[in-house]
Design a protein around this motif. Structure first.
Motif, PDB file in Angstrom:
ATOM      1  N   GLU A  84       0.809  -1.218   0.000  1.00 50.96           N
ATOM      2  CA  GLU A  84       0.000   0.000   0.000  1.00 50.96           C
ATOM      3  C   GLU A  84       0.840   1.264   0.000  1.00 50.96           C
ATOM      4  O   GLU A  84       0.401   2.318  -0.470  1.00 50.96           O
ATOM      5  CB  GLU A  84      -0.937  -0.014   1.221  1.00 50.96           C
ATOM      6  CG  GLU A  84      -2.140   0.884   1.088  1.00 50.96           C
ATOM      7  CD  GLU A  84      -3.160   0.634   2.178  1.00 50.96           C
ATOM      8  OE1 GLU A  84      -4.283   1.137   2.066  1.00 50.96           O
ATOM      9  OE2 GLU A  84      -2.827  -0.072   3.147  1.00 50.96           O
ATOM     10  N   THR A  85       2.067   1.195   0.497  1.00 48.12           N
ATOM     11  CA  THR A  85       2.943   2.368   0.549  1.00 48.12           C
ATOM     12  C   THR A  85       3.739   2.562  -0.731  1.00 48.12           C
ATOM     13  O   THR A  85       4.505   3.511  -0.842  1.00 48.12           O
ATOM     14  CB  THR A  85       3.922   2.247   1.730  1.00 48.12           C
ATOM     15  OG1 THR A  85       4.760   1.089   1.540  1.00 48.12           O
ATOM     16  CG2 THR A  85       3.172   2.122   3.039  1.00 48.12           C
ATOM     17  N   TYR A 126       5.912   0.261  -1.940  1.00 44.91           N
ATOM     18  CA  TYR A 126       7.156  -0.514  -1.916  1.00 44.91           C
ATOM     19  C   TYR A 126       6.999  -1.766  -2.776  1.00 44.91           C
ATOM     20  O   TYR A 126       6.045  -2.529  -2.620  1.00 44.91           O
ATOM     21  CB  TYR A 126       7.503  -0.906  -0.478  1.00 44.91           C
ATOM     22  CG  TYR A 126       8.732  -1.769  -0.352  1.00 44.91           C
ATOM     23  CD1 TYR A 126      10.011  -1.219  -0.455  1.00 44.91           C
ATOM     24  CD2 TYR A 126       8.618  -3.130  -0.132  1.00 44.91           C
ATOM     25  CE1 TYR A 126      11.136  -2.011  -0.339  1.00 44.91           C
ATOM     26  CE2 TYR A 126       9.739  -3.938  -0.017  1.00 44.91           C
ATOM     27  CZ  TYR A 126      11.004  -3.366  -0.118  1.00 44.91           C
ATOM     28  OH  TYR A 126      12.129  -4.162  -0.017  1.00 44.91           O
TER      29      TYR A 126
END
Length: 693
Positions: free
Chosen positions: A611-612, A614
């Motif tokens: 979600e970030t 990455y």
């Protein structure tokens, strides 16, 4: 030489579509065998005679060997692809070399999807589906088949000319300010006014969205609505385009128009409008006009926009495979009953009934509303009961000990009282309700009565009967004009006209801009400085089902970054070929593909992120059999299953899936190309460029 046929196990034709060449071939073949003085046989009889040996042969192999064939090629190089869905056999044929097995198989699955959207859970009962696909009334059957034929032609046209249907993802019209204003208007004014009106006859607007050709300008869902699945949205766009075909003859904007309509300057994106070539050839003497789909907008910031002169749209259905159809324009106030997937706290419910309204505002701009009907709770109950009997059927069919029967018994015990109340609420007056009550009573006598047979394989036929009766209730409620679902119920014309007027007032200053913008959504100009040698790209967020790609203007009169007509057409054919090739590799478990083809270098990447943002470690992808469902989101949501498969090793994380395809000049060093791909992937989904809808 193309054909698609749906037949029953008894070789009865349930639906057929043929192009003129295939039709002529059949008429010549069977016309030559007629004796003097006799007329030609009915085309349906001819096509039934042609395919009967294949259908019977396939059924015999399944019955005697437990396995059938999925494809074969004849001596005259005609390719046949077959797939059995319950008791319905789908056969797709190509004899001109334009379609391979993968394309034919995809066409079969898309046809099945469109039938599910049209008939809902009735498709779970082969007995009832046969009645729906082949009504006894000849005129009614002709209308239905022509409608399904035109949907198939519309899909085939879009797939050959529209990148969004090539990769089966939704394309957004990129203009941050206008997009946000449209969403705000839908959220704060249009949808609340419709849902608060006393005239709405119990219907509730769940989704309202704006399309320009096949591109989304804005999409709003009410708080009570579940997420609209990408496959359902693509199917709705096909239906909307079928009702109001796009005008492919509009002049393309020149290079100077690109700058004046880009809206967001160098950060603007663009996607192509379908080319006129194929559609012009597929309907002889037929002029097809563009209809853009638009919902509401709160934009008042006009600005000069290039002006076009539009002829009044001569809306007509796609050409019938047998003869040119003369069909009056559809009544916009009459909704289409569509069956879509919804998700709730209790789980996933496929094929739930909705009403779809396509309200044309101007040629090319249409407001699309999806509403929840008052009796939709009946459909949810029917699905729960169907699921329970399907589980019992599976347990009894596969189980060889008492544990299987026990599992099945627990499933039925769980719904027994609920089904009793459901049948009681339906009332005994309806014939279908009485039939369901009789079968359910007999089922209980066999399963629960003391000294009765109990839960054993003898209940399997009664499970089938219960599923058929439940599908019959569903059909009566949502497909029958006289059923308790009150099919004629709809938003009154006055309320629809009010919605149209509201949106027209808001979009009046933007309509010409939108039409031009739909042709110049994203251009390569703003990317050439950062990525020299890059010719084309397609980036898809498979988690949301949305894509970004530059335009592919291929008309003779238009000069673009790709050159004029023939050059752009050559690049287009390369892109289409690349997508088909990458799917073959993806099917074999490869997530990265690099190919050199003459003067071009192709790259394809599939990867996962959390979600970030990455990037997660690449894992092994599942290898699919050759006859598996085609990779995509319209016919079968491969990517949703792929995310679930990958998420098993990333518990607790939100996993997102992305795809990137690029075309570079072959003289660019491979190291630089890979660097471009990494930079492009991170740049495309920047929030400043693509605000979420």
């Amino acid at each position: 030489m193309k054909c698609l046929l749906i037949a029953s196990e008894s070789a009865e034709v349930l639906f057929h579509w043929t192009d003129p060449e295939f039709q002529q071939s059949i008429q010549q073949q069977y016309g030559a065998s007629q004796e003097d003085g006799q007329g030609l046989p009915a085309f349906e009889d001819s096509i039934s005679t042609l395919f009967a040996p294949i259908i019977i042969s396939c059924s015999t192999m399944v019955d005697r060997l437990g396995n059938g064939y999925t494809s074969f090629t004849t001596e005259n190089h005609h390719i046949y692809v077959l797939h059995q869905f319950d008791e319905c056999l789908y056969i797709a044929v190509n004899g001109d070399g334009e379609e391979g097995e993968d394309t034919l198989r995809r066409k079969i699955y898309v046809m099945k999807k469109m039938i599910e959207v049209q008939f809902g859970m009735v498709t779970l009962s082969s007995h009832l589906l046969r009645k729906e696909l082949r009504p006894q009334d000849t005129e009614q059957r002709s209308r239905l088949w022509k409608h399904l034929q035109s949907l198939l032609e519309t899909y085939s046209y879009l797939r050959e000319n529209d990148q969004s249907f090539l990769v089966e993802a939704v394309e957004r019209l990129i203009h941050p300010t206008l997009c946000e204003q449209c969403i705000e208007f839908l959220e704060r004014r249009l949808v609340p006014q419709l849902n608060s009106s006393v005239e709405r006859a119990g219907e509730e607007v769940l989704h309202a969205f704006i399309l320009v050709h096949t591109k989304l300008l804005a999409f709003y869902s009410s708080r009570n609505a579940s997420t609209l699945a990408t496959s359902d949205l693509l199917a709705i766009i096909i239906m909307a385009q079928n009702m109001y075909p796009s005008d492919v003859d509009l002049d393309d904007a020149g290079p100077e128009d690109v700058e004046s309509t880009s809206g967001s300057g160098p950060e603007s994106f663009y996607t192509p409008e379908p080319s006129p070539t194929d559609r012009d050839s597929r309907s002889s003497g037929e002029t097809v006009y563009s209809v853009f789909f638009v919902s509401a907008d709160k934009s008042e910031t006009g600005g000069s926009a290039p002006m076009f002169e539009f002829m009044d749209p001569d809306v007509q259905m796609a050409e019938d495979s047998l003869q040119a159809l003369e069909v009056p324009p559809p009544d916009p106030s009459s909704p289409r009953r569509v069956f879509l997937e919804i998700s709730s706290k209790e789980g996933l419910y496929p094929m739930m009934p909705h009403s779809m309204y396509c309200l044309p505002l101007w040629p090319g701009i249409t407001l699309v509303l999806l509403t929840k009907i008052p009796t939709s709770a009946v459909a949810m109950s029917v699905y729960k009961f169907l699921e329970a009997f399907a589980k019992l059927d599976k347990c009894l069919s596969e189980g060889h000990d008492s544990s299987a029967a026990t599992r099945g018994q627990l499933v039925i015990h769980d719904i027994r009282s609920k089904l009793d109340k459901f049948i009681k609420a339906l009332g005994p007056s309806e014939l279908q309700s009485a039939q369901l009550l009789n079968v359910w009573t007999e089922f209980k006598n066999r399963a629960f009565a003391r000294g009765g047979p109990g839960f054993n394989r003898g209940l399997i036929p009664w499970c089938t009967k219960m599923k058929t009766q439940l599908c019959g209730i569903y059909r009566q409620c949502f497909l029958s004009a006289s059923g308790p679902g009150d099919f004629p119920q709809r938003l009154p014309p006055s309320l629809q006209e009010r919605a149209q007027t509201m949106v027209q007032e808001k979009l009046m200053d933007w309509k010409d801009f939108l039409l031009v913008k739909s042709k110049r959504n994203i251009t390569m100009v703003s990317y050439l400085e950062d990525f020299p040698g890059l010719i084309h790209f397609i980036c898809v967020d498979r988690s949301t089902g949305q894509m970004i790609a530059p335009s592919l203007s291929i008309t003779e009169r238009t000069t673009s970054e790709l050159g004029k007509g023939p050059v752009a057409q050559f690049i287009k054919s390369k892109v289409w070929s690349l997508v088909n090739t990458t799917r073959c590799f993806l099917q074999k478990g490869y997530s990265t593909v690099t190919l050199r083809d003459g003067d071009f270098y192709f790259c394809y990447f599939l990867w996962f992120e959390n979600e970030t943002g990455y990037k997660l470690e690449a894992g092994d992808l599942p290898v699919l059999p050759d006859d598996s469902a085609p990779i995509g989101m319209l016919a079968w949501d491969y990517y949703r299953k792929l995310q679930r498969f990958y998420s098993k090793n990333h518990q607790g994380e939100v996993v997102r899936c992305y795809e990137l395809l690029t075309v570079h000049l072959g003289v660019i060093p491979s190291e630089l190309i890979l660097q471009h791909c990494r930079q492009l992937a991170s740049k495309l989904w920047e929030p400043s460029r693509n605000p979420l809808l």
